[in-house]
Design a protein around this motif. Structure first.
Motif, mmCIF file in Angstrom:
data_model
loop_
_atom_site.group_PDB
_atom_site.id
_atom_site.type_symbol
_atom_site.label_atom_id
_atom_site.label_comp_id
_atom_site.label_asym_id
_atom_site.label_seq_id
_atom_site.Cartn_x
_atom_site.Cartn_y
_atom_site.Cartn_z
ATOM 1 N N GLU A 10 10.078 -61.808 49.080
ATOM 2 C CA GLU A 10 8.659 -62.428 49.126
ATOM 3 C C GLU A 10 8.345 -62.924 47.754
ATOM 4 O O GLU A 10 7.656 -63.840 47.632
ATOM 5 C CB GLU A 10 7.868 -61.481 49.761
ATOM 6 N N MET A 11 8.714 -62.107 46.786
ATOM 7 C CA MET A 11 8.363 -62.523 45.572
ATOM 8 C C MET A 11 9.038 -63.824 45.071
ATOM 9 O O MET A 11 8.304 -64.713 44.492
ATOM 10 C CB MET A 11 9.041 -61.385 44.541
ATOM 11 N N GLN A 12 10.405 -63.814 45.285
ATOM 12 C CA GLN A 12 10.944 -65.271 45.021
ATOM 13 C C GLN A 12 10.346 -66.267 45.900
ATOM 14 O O GLN A 12 10.242 -67.483 45.197
ATOM 15 C CB GLN A 12 12.498 -65.063 45.506
ATOM 16 N N GLN A 13 9.651 -66.102 46.894
ATOM 17 C CA GLN A 13 9.224 -67.209 47.745
ATOM 18 C C GLN A 13 7.935 -67.592 46.973
ATOM 19 O O GLN A 13 7.255 -68.593 47.055
ATOM 20 C CB GLN A 13 8.843 -66.723 49.041
ATOM 21 N N VAL A 14 7.462 -66.493 46.435
ATOM 22 C CA VAL A 14 5.862 -66.746 45.632
ATOM 23 C C VAL A 14 6.137 -68.000 44.379
ATOM 24 O O VAL A 14 5.521 -69.054 44.481
ATOM 25 C CB VAL A 14 5.147 -65.478 45.093
ATOM 26 N N TYR A 15 7.218 -67.580 43.789
ATOM 27 C CA TYR A 15 7.491 -68.500 42.619
ATOM 28 C C TYR A 15 8.083 -69.982 43.110
ATOM 29 O O TYR A 15 7.611 -70.922 42.764
ATOM 30 C CB TYR A 15 8.804 -67.923 41.979
ATOM 31 N N LYS A 16 8.938 -69.892 44.276
ATOM 32 C CA LYS A 16 9.499 -71.199 44.982
ATOM 33 C C LYS A 16 8.242 -71.972 45.511
ATOM 34 O O LYS A 16 8.074 -73.322 45.043
ATOM 35 C CB LYS A 16 10.404 -70.936 45.845
ATOM 36 N N GLU A 17 7.266 -71.594 46.237
ATOM 37 C CA GLU A 17 6.224 -72.069 46.796
ATOM 38 C C GLU A 17 5.201 -72.706 45.606
ATOM 39 O O GLU A 17 4.649 -73.769 45.956
ATOM 40 C CB GLU A 17 5.124 -71.353 47.750
ATOM 41 N N ASN A 18 5.211 -72.144 44.750
ATOM 42 C CA ASN A 18 4.284 -72.648 43.574
ATOM 43 C C ASN A 18 5.056 -73.411 42.232
ATOM 44 O O ASN A 18 4.574 -73.534 41.190
ATOM 45 C CB ASN A 18 3.338 -71.553 42.895
#
Length: 309
Positions: free
Chosen positions: A123-131
């Protein structure tokens, strides 16, 4: 994950520094043998430039080292400014997604199984990826990798150029170690580190504290056993870096902040994780824990009194 990335980056740069420090081969007399790419394409031209200034303009070797160091620094300054710009943009954008990152980190700490921990990290990686942000910081190592051979070449040019070992500058023998120059080099890099922390978040300052101390200590450690001609290069480099950092903070940073603020206003960060309101700061949790223990002990004592009655 961040600590691992920082460790890999730091160890990689340290390994590169060791590699570059050994790329100039020396003979039994302590002088370079003329072999190696770094020596032939970088060290030799810089050394020739220093000798040219001394022979044709009757300059002192000290002034020649200062002049060449400043010229080289000016040439590669755009790389440093570009690196600073990317770092500032990353810092400003990090503040916008920080609530989501804090929520993800809280989930990682509270995970009781390996699967829950991996899911929280995903989920943390997804935060970086989506932004459109990188967990490595988005700065990249290329500017540093390009600059290091040039800095190494300056170092070796100041160390091995003929005539420097027998020259003096402002009463200091350039061929012998000088504690005056050692102190100046340490102070210059300490000042540069302090200037780099101005205007950044307190949390980021804490992570930079160790580096702010280690960097000047490394310069001092290397300068103590080096000839004053080499230490003079460190002094000039530290002063130049301090001025560059000051200019960056005064002129570049305000524009970057305004630019990122406008971008975030038009394109707000994507909400991947809803920030939790029940995430309590560590200190507050400790206080609540102590209060809870006190309440429990009081209830126990009251219950004991009632039983006796």
């Amino acid at each position: 994950m961040r600590k691992l990335n920082k460790w890999l980056l730091g160890s990689g740069l340290f390994t590169l520094a060791l590699f570059l420090s050994g790329c100039v081969k020396t003979g039994s007399d302590g002088q370079p043998t003329g072999e190696g790419i770094i020596y032939n394409f970088l060290v030799k031209p810089m050394s020739s430039a220093i000798t040219y200034l001394v022979d044709n303009f009757d300059w002192n070797y000290g002034w020649a080292i200062i002049f060449i160091t400043i010229i080289v620094r000016l040439i590669i300054m755009p790389l440093g400014l570009n690196q600073s710009k990317k770092s500032m943009i990353q810092t400003e954008k990090m503040q916008a997604i920080k609530p989501q990152i804090d929520a993800a980190q809280a989930k990682v700490k509270e995970a009781t199984t390996r699967e829950e921990q991996m899911q929280a990290q995903a989920e943390m990686q997804q935060v970086y990826k989506e932004n459109n942000m990188s967990m490595m910081g988005g700065i990249g190592c290329l500017p540093l990798l390009i600059q290091m051979p040039i800095f190494s070449a300056l170092f070796f040019a100041a160390r091995y150029t003929k005539g420097i070992s027998d020259a003096s500058f402002l009463g200091v023998n350039l061929g012998q170690p000088s504690m005056i120059f050692v102190v100046l080099a340490g102070v210059a890099y300490l000042l540069q580190g302090y200037l780099s922390t101005i205007g950044i978040p307190e949390e980021q300052k804490k992570t930079m504290k160790s580096m702010l101390i280690v960097s000047p200590l490394m310069i001092v450690f290397m300068s103590i056993s080096s000839p004053a001609g080499v230490t003079l290069y460190w002094v000039v480099g530290g002063i130049f870096s301090s001025i560059q950092t000051l200019i960056t903070n005064q002129f570049l940073k305000p524009r970057i902040k305004a630019q990122v603020a406008e971008e975030l206003k038009q394109n707000p960060p994507k909400q991947v994780i809803t920030p939790r309101k029940d995430v309590t700061p560590t200190k507050e949790k400790a206080v609540q824990k102590v209060a809870s223990q006190n309440n429990t002990s009081k209830k126990g004592r009251n219950a004991g009194k009632q039983n006796r009655n």
